[in-house]
Write an enzyme that holds these catalytic residues in place. Structure first.
Site, PDB file in Angstrom:
ATOM      1  N   HIS A 183      -8.814   3.908   7.866  1.00  0.00           N
ATOM      2  CA  HIS A 183      -9.221   2.577   7.409  1.00  0.00           C
ATOM      3  C   HIS A 183     -10.671   2.265   7.756  1.00  0.00           C
ATOM      4  O   HIS A 183     -11.344   1.547   7.011  1.00  0.00           O
ATOM      5  CB  HIS A 183      -8.307   1.503   8.009  1.00  0.00           C
ATOM      6  CG  HIS A 183      -7.075   1.257   7.192  1.00  0.00           C
ATOM      7  ND1 HIS A 183      -5.915   1.970   7.382  1.00  0.00           N
ATOM      8  CD2 HIS A 183      -6.818   0.395   6.181  1.00  0.00           C
ATOM      9  CE1 HIS A 183      -5.000   1.551   6.527  1.00  0.00           C
ATOM     10  NE2 HIS A 183      -5.510   0.603   5.790  1.00  0.00           N
TER      11      HIS A 183
ATOM     12  N   ASN B 136       0.832  -1.209   0.000  1.00  0.00           N
ATOM     13  CA  ASN B 136       0.000   0.000   0.000  1.00  0.00           C
ATOM     14  C   ASN B 136       0.867   1.260   0.000  1.00  0.00           C
ATOM     15  O   ASN B 136       0.738   2.141   0.848  1.00  0.00           O
ATOM     16  CB  ASN B 136      -0.947   0.005   1.194  1.00  0.00           C
ATOM     17  CG  ASN B 136      -2.219   0.786   0.918  1.00  0.00           C
ATOM     18  OD1 ASN B 136      -2.352   1.433  -0.119  1.00  0.00           O
ATOM     19  ND2 ASN B 136      -3.156   0.727   1.841  1.00  0.00           N
TER      20      ASN B 136
END
EC number: 2.3.1.-
Length: 526
Positions: free
Chosen positions: A379, A348
């Site tokens: 998140h 990521n």
């Protein structure tokens, strides 16, 4: 307009046109919509590059088409919930215009992250707790990154003095306020609206305006800039390679992942009967099997951008074109990681850059802790995310301490270094798997059930290591360790022709892309 899929208990807020296909392949309709829309975006990207090339049409047309296609895909996948994308972007743009460049970055940050959090809370705790299929908050996470990144870049370019900026901030600084069309195109273009990845505003505008292949050099007087255009390389080979990776990842996910569910780690019979070696091995292989779906989604998103002509980064030392400007992961380095840092550096990547730019390098107090906390909020609101990031922060500190205190003893001879690499690879894979189990299980009960079955052994081991080993103090976000790591990162990047060193949900090991970013942007005038 939600309808229940006969192939799954999952409902969709988007189109049910592909319901027969969903039933045939026995996958949730949301997932089918996502994959089909991404494949459509891939074809649209090829058409965009061929018929709406910057040499054939204006930037205005390219912005309009990219935005309209993106909004159509969003409506198809998420129905009228896609309006959240326009609302979040529209209000953020108003904040930028009304508040002014001095403080707009703070207001945009609070609003965008707050709006995202409210949407996540609504979706998780009111509509479908534990649902892991596609949902509208996923694209909003990317849009939130773009809104906050651009706000800071405008603040840096239009308010702060150049001498106050780091080299990377100076290279990314935006010197004029974007138009509403440019802003919506950046946030909602069809290439990245469903799965990203994040890119800088200057890189995106450079691509739209067809300046990705322009080079500048100083004139004879040392000041005058002479601009010329280099040959535009074809992305076809890079796209085909990435599509092959997507195919293999999808195949692995559909066949293997269902055979090795992460949830089996907390099965009562398994916990009662399995030996410790069996538990360790199954923990590793079950988390290994959970990663290909991310490989598929991120690599496909990268391929879509490349197919449109976006993502060219220059040439490597052998003269080969590099299409990894906005790549989000490096699979080989992930699976062969011999340190917690190395794993996070290659996972990521664009989110790590965002965390670095908007939080880590701007935080005045405990930047690592603040970065972990921001990442957890971004998140989502599942408790498992917070357990993962708290454990990850502990693992990060321990990995840093162990590496500082022991690695230099194992550099020579080669045989000793190989033994060290094998041991650290095993330790890293176990630590990563142990850390991310709550991220997959989501709930507190299931996560604590797993950790208790392991007697919180790695947590206690980490605390013991931190008590026994000396840890070097950081100075405003930088430590001696990090400086050493930065120099190593340069060597690693040159060796592997990679994107540069970044981290995952933290910037525990800050990347050193500053020089590359500066050189890439020094020729771009905003």
């Amino acid at each position: 307009m939600a309808t229940t899929s006969t192939a799954s208990t999952t409902s969709t807020t988007g189109s049910t046109l592909l319901q027969p296909l969903s039933n045939a392949v026995r996958l949730p309709i949301d997932q089918v919509n996502f994959v089909v829309c991404q494949l459509f975006a891939l074809l649209a990207a090829i058409w965009f590059r061929t018929y709406l090339h910057s040499s054939k049409t204006s930037s205005f047309i390219r912005h309009v088409v990219a935005t309209l296609l993106g909004l159509y895909l969003a409506l198809f996948c998420f129905g009228w919930y896609a309006l959240h994308f326009l609302v979040q972007s529209g209000i953020s743009y108003c904040i930028m215009v009304i508040i002014g460049v001095e403080n707009m970055h703070k207001y945009c940050f609070v609003f965008a992250l707050g709006y995202l959090t409210v949407c996540q809370i609504t979706r998780v705790y009111i509509f479908d707790y534990g649902q892991y299929s596609a949902d509208f908050s996923g694209p909003m996470m990317i849009i939130t990154q773009k809104i906050t990144s651009l706000a800071y870049e405008i603040h840096d370019g239009m308010f702060r003095k150049d001498e106050e900026l780091t080299p990377s901030q100076r290279g990314l600084a935006v010197r004029r306020m974007p138009s509403l069309l440019e802003y919506l195109s950046y946030n909602c273009n069809f290439m990245g609206i469903l799965a990203g990845p994040l890119c800088s505003y200057k890189d995106y505008i450079t691509f739209i305006e067809g300046r990705s292949y322009h080079m500048t050099q100083s004139g004879e007087d040392g000041k005058e800039e002479i601009q010329y255009e280099r040959t535009e390389p074809s992305p076809n080979v890079a796209v085909i390679q990435k599509l092959l990776v997507c195919g293999l990842s999808l195949l692995f996910h559909l066949i293997i992942s269902k055979m090795l569910p992460v949830e089996y780690n907390i099965d009562e019979h398994f916990q009662a009967t399995a030996s410790w070696p069996t538990k360790v091995i199954y923990l590793y292989v079950s988390l290994l099997a959970a990663r290909p779906k991310y490989y598929f989604a991120w690599t496909l998103a990268d391929a879509i951008n490349n197919a449109a002509g976006f993502g060219f980064r220059g040439y490597d030392k052998n003269g080969a074109a590099r299409w990894d400007l906005i790549s989000n992961l490096r699979i080989k380095q992930i699976e062969m990681s011999t340190s917690f840092k190395m794993f996070l550096d290659n996972w990521n990547i664009q989110t790590a850059l965002w965390l670095k730019r908007v939080c880590y390098e701007r935080a005045s107090l405990s930047p690592t802790t603040q970065t972990f906390f921001l990442s957890a909020i971004w998140h989502g609101v599942y408790p498992g995310y917070y357990l993962t990031f708290l454990t990850g922060m502990l693992m990060t500190l321990v990995a840093r301490a162990v590496r500082n205190n022991f690695r230099h003893y194992f550099i020579e001879p080669p045989q000793l270094k190989f033994l060290y690499d094998v041991i650290t690879w095993i330790a890293t894979q176990i630590a990563i798997s142990y850390t991310v189990v709550p991220f997959v299980l989501l709930s507190v009960k299931a996560s604590l059930m797993f950790y208790s079955s392991w007697y919180y052994s790695l947590h206690f081991a980490c605390i013991l290591v931190l008590l026994l080993l000396p840890v070097k103090k950081t100075q405003k976000g930088k430590s001696t360790h990090e400086n050493v790591q930065l120099s190593r990162s340069k060597k690693f990047d040159e060796k592997d022709n990679s994107l540069g060193q970044n981290s995952f949900f933290t910037t525990n090991s800050i990347c050193n892309q500053n020089q590359e970013i500066t050189s890439r942007h020094s020729s771009l005038k905003q």
